[in-house]
Design an enzyme around this catalytic site. Structure first.
Site, PDB file in Angstrom:
ATOM      1  N   GLY A 275     -37.237 -49.161  16.359  1.00 53.71           N
ATOM      2  CA  GLY A 275     -38.609 -49.410  16.769  1.00 53.71           C
ATOM      3  C   GLY A 275     -38.814 -49.443  18.264  1.00 53.71           C
ATOM      4  N   GLY A 319     -35.087 -43.878  16.509  1.00 52.26           N
ATOM      5  CA  GLY A 319     -35.525 -42.559  16.042  1.00 52.26           C
ATOM      6  C   GLY A 319     -36.524 -41.985  17.012  1.00 52.26           C
ATOM      7  NE  ARG A 320     -42.150 -44.982  17.911  1.00 53.16           N
ATOM      8  CZ  ARG A 320     -43.246 -44.876  17.181  1.00 53.16           C
ATOM      9  NH1 ARG A 320     -44.181 -44.020  17.529  1.00 53.16           N
ATOM     10  NH2 ARG A 320     -43.417 -45.619  16.108  1.00 53.16           N
ATOM     11  NE  ARG A 357     -47.270 -42.076  15.719  1.00 52.79           N
ATOM     12  CZ  ARG A 357     -47.647 -42.616  16.877  1.00 52.79           C
ATOM     13  NH1 ARG A 357     -48.168 -41.852  17.837  1.00 52.79           N
ATOM     14  NH2 ARG A 357     -47.523 -43.907  17.087  1.00 52.79           N
ATOM     15  CB  CYS A 388     -63.862 -30.389   7.253  1.00 58.46           C
ATOM     16  SG  CYS A 388     -65.618 -30.565   6.908  1.00 58.46           S
ATOM     17  CD  GLU A 389     -61.937 -36.209   7.079  1.00 60.47           C
ATOM     18  OE1 GLU A 389     -62.543 -37.184   7.574  1.00 60.47           O
ATOM     19  OE2 GLU A 389     -61.818 -36.018   5.857  1.00 60.47           O
ATOM     20  CE1 TYR A 418     -41.455 -42.328  11.804  1.00 60.59           C
ATOM     21  CE2 TYR A 418     -41.632 -42.771  14.161  1.00 60.59           C
ATOM     22  CZ  TYR A 418     -41.010 -42.986  12.942  1.00 60.59           C
ATOM     23  OH  TYR A 418     -39.953 -43.841  12.852  1.00 60.59           O
TER      24      TYR A 418
END
Length: 460
Positions: A275, A319-320, A357, A388-389, A418
Site C-alpha cells: 500500500g 505493487g503500485r 480510478r 457515454c458517462e 490498477y
C-alpha cells in the site's frame, strides 16, 4: 466521500484544487510523476528510453499503455536493496502479465497473486511456485487445489471456511502447506474508504479485536495439518504516513505474543503488506524504499523488544510503488470543447474503460501534451474520455497549452497500477495494448483487443 453516482466531481463548476499551481512552463515535466527514462526531446515530443511517442503511436495506435522497462526493474532493485534480508512480494493485482512476471522474477522478487487467473499467469511465465503467495477472501476449492498441486510457497488464509477447506485438501494430498493468517487490525489508513482494508467493518481477514484472529491461529496450530508460519496485516493503499504501520505492527506482534503464551510457539514470519503511495500529482510526497525499510524495521524491532519476541522474518508487498510510476498512457485528442467559459474539455480516445480510478476513487492524475512543445499560455482543462458517462473523466484538472487541438497526443503518467488490470469493455470498447520500451526498442507485451475478440465471446 463516495463520488456522486453521476460522475466524479459532479457539479464542481469552474473549481480547481488548491494545490494545482499555474506552471511557469507548460512543457516542463515534473520528474517524480514520470518514468525515469521519459524526456522531452529536441523536437518537443516526449520520448521514453530514446523512443519518441509519435513513433509509438504510429506503430501501436492509441490509447496505449507505455511501460519503461528499466524503470520497473530499477524500482524492483531499489526495494531489494532496501530490504536485503526480507522477502519483497510484488503485488500482482496492480498489473500482471507474463512479461512482467519474468521481469520481477529476474530481479529477485517474490510474487503475490489473489486469483486463479493471476496464479495461472504466474505459473505460465515460469515464476518459481515457492516464491508465490496466494491471497484472496474467497478462494475456491479449485483455486486452493491448484495452489497446492503447484507447490505455492504460502497461502494467506482469510476465513474459518477457508481453513477447513485447505485442511481437508491438504489431508487428501498428504501435504503440509505453509500459511499466514490475515489479521484485521482495526487501523484506519489515511486513504479512500474503498481502499482502506484494515478497519473492522470489511470483508478481509480475521478480526483482532473480536478474537477471531487468535482463534484462527490456535485452530491451525492445534489441528497440525497446515504449517502456520506467521501473521499478515495490510492496512490499505496509497499510504504516505508510516504511523498506520506502527499501530498495525504493535497490534499484530501483541497477537504473536498471545499465541506464544497460549501454545509456546513463536511464529517465525510477519508480513506487513503493502500500500505504499506514489506521486500522481505534485501534492503527493511518497517515501523512498530506504525510508520505508528504516521505519518498518524500527517499528518491528521496538515492538518485538517490548513483547520479548524474537524478531520474525519480515515480508512486504509493494505493487503500485513498483509498476505505478513506470508506466504512462498515451492518448490522441479527438475534440476540444470550451463550455461557456466555465471549463475546457479535452476529449481523448480512451477513458474510464482504460482508467476507472478517477471515476471509482475520485483519483487525481496529471497530463501533458506529448507530441509537441507549445508556446501558448497554460489553460485549465479537464481530460475526459469517449464513453457515454458524465463521470468519464481521466484527469480532473490540469494545465495544458491553450492551443491543444484534435490530433495532439496527450500522456497521463502514473497509470501502471490498477489501470490495465481494472480495464473493462464498457461501451464495447476494446482494451488497449501494453508496450514495453527499453534501450530505444519497443515490444508488445499485451496486444490490443479487437472487435473480433469481443464478438468471439458473444455466442448469441
Amino acid at each position: 466521500m463516495r463520488a456522486h453516482e453521476a460522475g466524479a466531481l459532479h457539479g464542481d463548476i469552474g473549481s480547481r484544487p488548491a494545490w494545482l499551481r499555474t506552471p511557469g512552463d507548460v512543457n516542463a515535466l515534473v520528474p517524480q510523476l514520470w518514468p525515469r527514462n521519459v524526456t522531452r526531446a529536441a523536437d518537443g515530443a516526449l520520448a521514453v528510453a530514446g523512443l519518441g511517442v509519435r513513433e509509438l503511436a504510429a506503430e501501436f495506435g492509441t490509447p496505449v499503455y507505455v511501460l519503461d522497462e528499466d524503470d520497473l526493474r530499477s524500482r524492483c532493485r531499489d526495494f531489494r536493496a532496501a530490504f536485503p534480508t526480507e522477502d519483497v512480494y510484488y503485488a500482482g493485482k496492480a498489473f500482471l502479465c507474463r512479461a512482467v512476471v519474468r521481469m520481477i522474477a529476474e530481479e529477485g522478487m517474490h510474487l503475490d497473486v489473489c486469483s486463479g487467473g493471476e496464479l495461472a499467469t504466474a505459473l505460465s511465465a515460469g515464476m518459481p511456485p515457492e516464491r508465490i503467495g496466494f491471497h484472496g477472501n474467497n478462494k475456491s476449492l479449485a483455486e486452493l487445489t491448484r495452489a497446492l498441486d503447484a507447490g505455492v510457497g504460502r497461502i494467506i488464509v482469510d476465513s474459518f471456511t477457508e481453513i477447513d477447506r485447505l485442511t481437508a485438501l491438504a489431508r487428501e494430498r498428504g501435504v503440509r502447506p505453509r500459511v499466514l493468517v490475515r489479521v484485521t487490525v482495526g487501523v484506519e489508513a489515511h486513504t479512500h474508504e474503498f481502499i482502506a482494508t484494515a478497519h473492522e467493518d470489511q470483508k478481509f481477514g480475521f478480526s483482532l479485536a473480536g478474537g477471531a484472529a487468535a482463534a484462527a491461529a490456535l485452530k491451525i496450530l492445534d489441528e497440525g495439518v497446515l504449517e502456520l508460519r506467521g501473521l499478515h496485516s495490510h492496512i490499505g493503499s496509497q499510504i504516505f504516513d508510516a504511523n498506520g504501520f506502527e499501530v498495525s505492527a504493535r497490534r499484530v506482534l501483541a497477537l504473536q505474543a498471545q499465541i506464544r503464551d497460549a501454545r509456546g510457539v513463536e511464529l517465525p514470519e510477519l508480513d506487513l503488506g503493502g500500500g505504499f503511495g506514489i506521486a500522481y500529482t505534485t501534492q503527493d510526497d511518497p517515501s523512498t524504499p530506504q525510508d520505508l525499510a528504516k521505519r518498518l524495521r524500527k517499528i518491528v524491532d521496538s515492538e518485538c523488544a517490548a513483547e520479548r519476541l524474537a524478531v520474525p522474518h519480515l515480508s512486504i508487498e509493494p505493487g503500485r510503488a513498483i509498476v505505478g510510476p513506470a508506466m504512462f498512457t498515451l492518448y490522441e485528442v479527438g475534440t476540444v470543447k470550451d463550455v461557456d467559459g466555465i471549463r475546457t474539455y479535452v476529449s481523448v480516445d480512451g477513458g474510464m474503460s482504460d482508467n476507472i480510478r478517477t471515476a471509482l476513487y475520485d483519483a487525481s492524475y496529471s497530463a501533458t501534451v506529448a507530441s509537441r512543445a507549445s508556446t501558448a499560455e497554460p489553460m485549465l482543462a479537464r481530460v475526459v474520455g469517449k464513453h457515454c458517462e458524465s463521470g468519464d473523466i481521466v484527469v480532473k484538472d490540469e494545465f495544458l497549452p491553450a492551443d491543444v487541438q484534435p490530433g495532439d497526443l496527450v500522456a497521463v503518467p502514473g497509470t501502471g497500477a490498477y489501470c490495465r488490470s481494472m480495464a473493462s469493455n464498457y461501451n464495447h470498447v476494446p482494451r488497449p495494448p501494453v508496450v514495453a520500451v527499453r534501450d530505444g526498442q519497443a515490444r508488445l507485451i499485451v496486444r490490443r483487443e479487437t472487435e473480433e475478440d469481443l464478438l468471439a465471446l458473444d455466442v448469441g
